[in-house]
Design a protein around this motif. Structure first.
Motif, PDB file in Angstrom:
ATOM      1  N   LEU A  17      45.301  17.484 -19.733  1.00 20.60           N
ATOM      2  CA  LEU A  17      44.255  18.439 -20.067  1.00 20.60           C
ATOM      3  C   LEU A  17      42.954  18.040 -19.388  1.00 20.60           C
ATOM      4  CD1 LEU A  17      44.960  18.591 -23.907  1.00 20.60           C
ATOM      5  CD2 LEU A  17      45.562  20.363 -22.253  1.00 20.60           C
ATOM      6  N   GLU A  48      38.753  20.831 -21.944  1.00 25.14           N
ATOM      7  CA  GLU A  48      39.791  21.218 -22.904  1.00 25.14           C
ATOM      8  C   GLU A  48      39.917  20.176 -24.007  1.00 25.14           C
ATOM      9  OE1 GLU A  48      43.063  23.786 -20.383  1.00 25.14           O
ATOM     10  OE2 GLU A  48      42.943  21.612 -20.013  1.00 25.14           O
ATOM     11  N   ARG A 106      45.401  10.656 -22.771  1.00 22.97           N
ATOM     12  CA  ARG A 106      45.812  11.455 -21.610  1.00 22.97           C
ATOM     13  C   ARG A 106      45.987  10.573 -20.390  1.00 22.97           C
ATOM     14  NH1 ARG A 106      41.073  14.583 -19.023  1.00 22.97           N
ATOM     15  NH2 ARG A 106      40.597  12.379 -18.669  1.00 22.97           N
TER      16      ARG A 106
END
Length: 207
Positions: free
Chosen positions: A153, A157, A145
């Protein structure tokens, strides 16, 4: 040029080999007949050591059981890391990781029974195993990410997704488990899993 004599193993090396043999013996026996019938005498016999030697390494059968799953889990993670090495981008790393997991199960088919029965026969090991596996997977997803390779996210999550994907692998292993303990994962299952991952997590469009 004369070849020197092979180096003698140190006491520590020999001790580690015996410990590994006991773990391997226990893993095979649990995989065959379950935790309940995996006795110290059987473990020692298969490891080719005296029964008394067992107590040089573990205080009890349960003491070994409480370490067995995490030890195998560490081997699994080492195998996956080796297979993922050199991959570029989230999608390639995830597919390699997925395939490596099932490759590991083909090499160690007893792992699934050890894992599934541990919840009842070795709850400490079960909890530790999942904590370590989820922690490692969560870091992987967070790094992806942060590199912009996946959707933006939150950490909570991502942790939930880590559990989802780990559970998916586990249930697929049960689905494609053969009566003899081997696992045959069809290519269609890999394709379906990667479609789920790329359309639901990855921010990179696929062709």
């Amino acid at each position: 040029m004369k070849l020197g004599r092979p180096l003698k193993k140190t006491r520590a090396q020999k001790s580690e080999e015996v410990r590994d043999a006991l773990f391997q013996s226990a893993a095979e026996i649990v995989g065959e007949i379950g935790y309940n019938d995996c006795s110290i005498s059987r473990i020692a016999a298969r490891a080719n050591v005296a029964q008394g030697t067992f107590y040089n390494y573990f205080n009890s059968r349960q003491d070994l059981f409480d370490e067995l799953l995490p030890v195998l889990g560490a081997k699994m993670m080492a195998h996956i890391r080796a297979q993922v090495s050199g991959a570029t981008g989230f999608v390639e790393r995830e597919e390699r990781s997925f395939r490596a997991f099932f490759n590991f199960l083909r090499r160690m088919p007893y792992f699934i029974r050890i894992l599934n029965e541990a919840e009842f026969f070795a709850p400490k090991a079960y909890k530790r195993h999942f904590t370590e596996i989820v922690s490692g997977y969560t870091r992987f997803l967070q790094n992806s990410r942060d590199k912009g390779e996946t959707s933006s996210l939150s950490d909570k999550e991502i942790e939930a997704i880590a559990y989802m994907l780990i559970s998916t692998r586990g249930y697929l292993a049960v689905r494609y488990l053969n009566p003899d303990g081997t696992i045959d994962l069809p290519e269609e299952a890999v394709t379906a899993y990667m479609k789920l991952v790329t359309t639901g997590i990855s921010a990179i469009p696929t062709s």
